[in-house]
Design a protein around this motif. Structure first.
Motif, PDB file in Angstrom:
ATOM      1  N   PRO A 113      42.667  34.148  39.810  1.00  0.00           N
ATOM      2  CA  PRO A 113      43.955  33.554  39.456  1.00  0.00           C
ATOM      3  C   PRO A 113      44.778  34.459  38.542  1.00  0.00           C
ATOM      4  CG  PRO A 113      42.188  32.525  38.201  1.00  0.00           C
ATOM      5  CD  PRO A 113      41.527  33.429  39.200  1.00  0.00           C
ATOM      6  N   ALA A 114      44.175  35.504  38.006  1.00  0.00           N
ATOM      7  CA  ALA A 114      44.891  36.446  37.143  1.00  0.00           C
ATOM      8  C   ALA A 114      45.684  37.446  37.986  1.00  0.00           C
ATOM      9  CB  ALA A 114      43.907  37.177  36.236  1.00  0.00           C
ATOM     10  N   SER A 115      46.618  38.123  37.340  1.00  0.00           N
ATOM     11  CA  SER A 115      47.352  39.225  37.963  1.00  0.00           C
ATOM     12  C   SER A 115      46.717  40.537  37.543  1.00  0.00           C
ATOM     13  CB  SER A 115      48.818  39.199  37.521  1.00  0.00           C
ATOM     14  OG  SER A 115      49.471  40.418  37.866  1.00  0.00           O
ATOM     15  N   VAL A 116      46.690  41.508  38.447  1.00  0.00           N
ATOM     16  CA  VAL A 116      46.142  42.810  38.087  1.00  0.00           C
ATOM     17  C   VAL A 116      46.964  43.472  36.988  1.00  0.00           C
ATOM     18  CG1 VAL A 116      45.153  43.178  40.382  1.00  0.00           C
ATOM     19  CG2 VAL A 116      47.423  44.074  39.870  1.00  0.00           C
ATOM     20  N   ASN A 117      48.197  43.024  36.793  1.00  0.00           N
ATOM     21  CA  ASN A 117      49.058  43.587  35.747  1.00  0.00           C
ATOM     22  C   ASN A 117      48.815  42.956  34.376  1.00  0.00           C
ATOM     23  OD1 ASN A 117      50.423  45.393  37.532  1.00  0.00           O
ATOM     24  ND2 ASN A 117      51.615  43.664  38.304  1.00  0.00           N
ATOM     25  N   ASP A 118      47.864  42.010  34.292  1.00  0.00           N
ATOM     26  CA  ASP A 118      47.534  41.416  32.999  1.00  0.00           C
ATOM     27  C   ASP A 118      46.779  42.386  32.093  1.00  0.00           C
ATOM     28  OD1 ASP A 118      48.733  39.047  33.720  1.00  0.00           O
ATOM     29  OD2 ASP A 118      46.868  38.058  34.310  1.00  0.00           O
ATOM     30  N   ASP A 119      46.182  43.423  32.663  1.00  0.00           N
ATOM     31  CA  ASP A 119      45.531  44.486  31.900  1.00  0.00           C
ATOM     32  C   ASP A 119      44.467  43.936  30.947  1.00  0.00           C
ATOM     33  OD1 ASP A 119      45.122  47.191  31.276  1.00  0.00           O
ATOM     34  OD2 ASP A 119      46.394  47.051  29.492  1.00  0.00           O
ATOM     35  N   LEU A 120      43.592  43.092  31.460  1.00  0.00           N
ATOM     36  CA  LEU A 120      42.505  42.540  30.664  1.00  0.00           C
ATOM     37  C   LEU A 120      41.319  43.516  30.640  1.00  0.00           C
ATOM     38  CD1 LEU A 120      42.686  38.878  32.003  1.00  0.00           C
ATOM     39  CD2 LEU A 120      43.698  39.801  29.903  1.00  0.00           C
ATOM     40  N   SER A 121      40.439  43.334  29.681  1.00  0.00           N
ATOM     41  CA  SER A 121      39.345  44.292  29.501  1.00  0.00           C
ATOM     42  C   SER A 121      38.450  44.361  30.729  1.00  0.00           C
ATOM     43  CB  SER A 121      38.532  43.943  28.254  1.00  0.00           C
ATOM     44  OG  SER A 121      37.970  42.643  28.355  1.00  0.00           O
ATOM     45  N   TRP A 122      38.145  43.206  31.345  1.00  0.00           N
ATOM     46  CA  TRP A 122      37.276  43.234  32.517  1.00  0.00           C
ATOM     47  C   TRP A 122      37.966  43.907  33.708  1.00  0.00           C
ATOM     48  CZ3 TRP A 122      39.111  40.674  36.784  1.00  0.00           C
ATOM     49  CH2 TRP A 122      40.021  39.620  36.575  1.00  0.00           C
ATOM     50  N   MET A 123      39.299  43.821  33.763  1.00  0.00           N
ATOM     51  CA  MET A 123      40.028  44.518  34.832  1.00  0.00           C
ATOM     52  C   MET A 123      39.925  46.028  34.648  1.00  0.00           C
ATOM     53  SD  MET A 123      43.538  42.373  35.282  1.00  0.00           S
ATOM     54  CE  MET A 123      43.524  40.573  35.352  1.00  0.00           C
ATOM     55  N   ARG A 124      40.019  46.481  33.410  1.00  0.00           N
ATOM     56  CA  ARG A 124      39.894  47.916  33.161  1.00  0.00           C
ATOM     57  C   ARG A 124      38.502  48.404  33.543  1.00  0.00           C
ATOM     58  NH1 ARG A 124      43.076  46.319  28.647  1.00  0.00           N
ATOM     59  NH2 ARG A 124      41.250  46.199  27.265  1.00  0.00           N
ATOM     60  N   ARG A 125      37.487  47.588  33.287  1.00  0.00           N
ATOM     61  CA  ARG A 125      36.135  47.956  33.690  1.00  0.00           C
ATOM     62  C   ARG A 125      36.024  48.022  35.216  1.00  0.00           C
ATOM     63  NH1 ARG A 125      32.124  47.975  29.901  1.00  0.00           N
ATOM     64  NH2 ARG A 125      30.572  47.772  31.576  1.00  0.00           N
ATOM     65  N   GLU A 126      36.629  47.066  35.901  1.00  0.00           N
ATOM     66  CA  GLU A 126      36.547  47.072  37.358  1.00  0.00           C
ATOM     67  C   GLU A 126      37.338  48.235  37.955  1.00  0.00           C
ATOM     68  OE1 GLU A 126      37.265  43.277  39.174  1.00  0.00           O
ATOM     69  OE2 GLU A 126      35.800  42.254  37.909  1.00  0.00           O
ATOM     70  N   GLN A 127      38.458  48.596  37.334  1.00  0.00           N
ATOM     71  CA  GLN A 127      39.181  49.778  37.803  1.00  0.00           C
ATOM     72  C   GLN A 127      38.328  51.032  37.632  1.00  0.00           C
ATOM     73  OE1 GLN A 127      43.400  49.215  36.026  1.00  0.00           O
ATOM     74  NE2 GLN A 127      43.668  50.325  37.952  1.00  0.00           N
ATOM     75  N   ALA A 128      37.614  51.129  36.519  1.00  0.00           N
ATOM     76  CA  ALA A 128      36.713  52.268  36.334  1.00  0.00           C
ATOM     77  C   ALA A 128      35.631  52.267  37.406  1.00  0.00           C
ATOM     78  CB  ALA A 128      36.093  52.217  34.936  1.00  0.00           C
ATOM     79  N   LEU A 129      35.118  51.097  37.733  1.00  0.00           N
ATOM     80  CA  LEU A 129      34.123  50.970  38.796  1.00  0.00           C
ATOM     81  C   LEU A 129      34.689  51.438  40.133  1.00  0.00           C
ATOM     82  CD1 LEU A 129      31.373  49.896  39.873  1.00  0.00           C
ATOM     83  CD2 LEU A 129      32.471  47.654  40.094  1.00  0.00           C
ATOM     84  N   LEU A 130      35.925  51.041  40.431  1.00  0.00           N
ATOM     85  CA  LEU A 130      36.543  51.442  41.693  1.00  0.00           C
ATOM     86  C   LEU A 130      36.800  52.946  41.722  1.00  0.00           C
ATOM     87  CD1 LEU A 130      39.085  48.575  42.482  1.00  0.00           C
ATOM     88  CD2 LEU A 130      36.722  48.857  43.239  1.00  0.00           C
ATOM     89  N   ARG A 131      37.266  53.499  40.623  1.00  0.00           N
ATOM     90  CA  ARG A 131      37.490  54.951  40.587  1.00  0.00           C
ATOM     91  C   ARG A 131      36.183  55.695  40.853  1.00  0.00           C
ATOM     92  NH1 ARG A 131      41.269  53.666  36.397  1.00  0.00           N
ATOM     93  NH2 ARG A 131      39.611  53.809  34.823  1.00  0.00           N
ATOM     94  N   ASP A 132      35.095  55.210  40.272  1.00  0.00           N
ATOM     95  CA  ASP A 132      33.816  55.870  40.473  1.00  0.00           C
ATOM     96  C   ASP A 132      33.326  55.682  41.906  1.00  0.00           C
ATOM     97  OD1 ASP A 132      31.918  57.502  39.070  1.00  0.00           O
ATOM     98  OD2 ASP A 132      30.481  55.847  39.182  1.00  0.00           O
ATOM     99  N   ALA A 133      33.545  54.495  42.471  1.00  0.00           N
ATOM    100  CA  ALA A 133      33.155  54.252  43.863  1.00  0.00           C
ATOM    101  C   ALA A 133      33.936  55.166  44.811  1.00  0.00           C
ATOM    102  CB  ALA A 133      33.383  52.788  44.218  1.00  0.00           C
ATOM    103  N   ILE A 134      35.224  55.330  44.551  1.00  0.00           N
ATOM    104  CA  ILE A 134      36.042  56.215  45.388  1.00  0.00           C
ATOM    105  C   ILE A 134      35.558  57.652  45.259  1.00  0.00           C
ATOM    106  CG2 ILE A 134      38.361  57.166  45.663  1.00  0.00           C
ATOM    107  CD1 ILE A 134      39.372  54.328  44.735  1.00  0.00           C
ATOM    108  N   ARG A 135      35.268  58.074  44.036  1.00  0.00           N
ATOM    109  CA  ARG A 135      34.790  59.442  43.802  1.00  0.00           C
ATOM    110  C   ARG A 135      33.479  59.694  44.543  1.00  0.00           C
ATOM    111  NH1 ARG A 135      31.149  61.806  40.427  1.00  0.00           N
ATOM    112  NH2 ARG A 135      30.647  59.801  39.426  1.00  0.00           N
ATOM    113  N   LEU A 136      32.602  58.712  44.530  1.00  0.00           N
ATOM    114  CA  LEU A 136      31.285  58.846  45.154  1.00  0.00           C
ATOM    115  C   LEU A 136      31.288  58.466  46.632  1.00  0.00           C
ATOM    116  CD1 LEU A 136      29.105  57.294  42.299  1.00  0.00           C
ATOM    117  CD2 LEU A 136      29.353  59.724  42.858  1.00  0.00           C
ATOM    118  N   GLU A 137      32.449  58.055  47.135  1.00  0.00           N
ATOM    119  CA  GLU A 137      32.588  57.617  48.531  1.00  0.00           C
ATOM    120  C   GLU A 137      31.703  56.419  48.840  1.00  0.00           C
ATOM    121  OE1 GLU A 137      33.230  60.734  51.567  1.00  0.00           O
ATOM    122  OE2 GLU A 137      32.774  62.160  49.969  1.00  0.00           O
ATOM    123  N   ARG A 138      31.628  55.495  47.896  1.00  0.00           N
ATOM    124  CA  ARG A 138      30.968  54.217  48.130  1.00  0.00           C
ATOM    125  C   ARG A 138      32.033  53.231  48.602  1.00  0.00           C
ATOM    126  NH1 ARG A 138      26.002  54.983  45.294  1.00  0.00           N
ATOM    127  NH2 ARG A 138      25.759  57.237  45.498  1.00  0.00           N
TER     128      ARG A 138
END
Length: 261
Positions: free
Chosen positions: A56-81
């Motif tokens: 129900p949140a917006s990705v533009n809310d910039d919450l701490s758990w969103m920043r963690r998930e963005q880091a997870l996605l960046r790492d997944a993209i880097r590793l081609e997961r």
């Protein structure tokens, strides 16, 4: 095989049918219930893929758990997961890839048709059908990231899906079950009551022919999820036909190229 990381943000927007599919295909998974206080990971190395569910949140809310998930996605993209984003998850993937996420012109709630583009990537994911009925519940929309292809588009929201390499971002839901749709209508009834647009269905219309609609949706999910798991490292790629993805020139991986773009 390493498990797939699944990030949940709302009890009514759980993994639903995706878990049934994973269990049927012996795909290990680990759920991070962010809505229940669990902390999502930031590294993808111990996972074969990443699934981000709705919120129900917006990705533009910039919450701490969103920043963690963005880091997870960046790492997944880097590793081609492979990454699979449902609604909010598609928006977060788009934002991680550098695209903007903004308020859609109207909220989109309920069952509605989308059209499949004619790109090869769209056919790989969704087959030869040009029109699909999906379940929608969102207020924001993403732009198509640079290098990605729009694979789905709709009347009330132009960008309904994009694909890039092994990653898929959806502005809709394939994972819902009949029970989760009913629960969603109960828990977020105000969304329906307060927004009187042609793009927002009444609860009675959402629940009409629900079992048949969900069954058809899951047939489509079988194809989409099947293609997605065929790209997981350590997984035999014999579930659905997949066109080969060549490496970019210069020896870069797709993940390195995406993060550099």
């Amino acid at each position: 095989m390493q498990p797939v990381a699944i990030c949940r943000h709302d009890a009514a927007q759980g993994p639903g049918y995706l878990i049934d599919f994973f269990e049927a295909h012996a795909i290990p998974w680990r759920l991070f219930a962010v809505d229940a206080g669990e902390t999502p990971p930031t590294r993808a190395g111990e996972f074969s893929g990443v699934v981000i569910l709705g919120s129900p949140a917006s990705v533009n809310d910039d919450l701490s758990w969103m920043r963690r998930e963005q880091a997870l996605l960046r790492d997944a993209i880097r590793l081609e997961r492979p990454v699979l984003g449902h609604c909010f998850g598609g928006q977060l993937l788009a934002k991680t890839l550098g695209a903007q996420v903004r308020r859609n012109s109207v909220p989109h709630i309920g069952w509605g048709r989308v059209l499949v583009t004619r790109f090869d990537e769209a056919v790989e994911w969704f087959g030869a059908r040009r029109e699909l009925e999906l379940f929608h519940w969102h207020f924001d929309t993403f732009e198509i990231p640079r290098g990605a292809k729009r694979v789905l588009f709709g009347t009330y929201c132009m960008n309904k899906g994009f694909a890039i390499g092994p990653h898929l971002g959806l502005q809709s839901h394939l994972e819902v079950t009949a029970d989760s749709v009913r629960q969603w209508c109960r828990s977020d009834a105000e969304d329906i009551r307060l927004h009187r647009f042609a793009s927002v269905q009444a609860e009675a219309d959402i629940l009409a022919n629900l079992d048949a609609r969900v069954t058809a949706l899951h047939r489509l999910a079988d194809r989409v999820y099947g293609r997605w798991i065929s790209r997981l490292p350590g997984r035999t790629r014999l579930i659905v036909p997949v066109l080969p993805h060549t490496r970019p020139r210069g020896g870069e991986s797709w993940g390195e190229r995406l993060l550099r773009a």
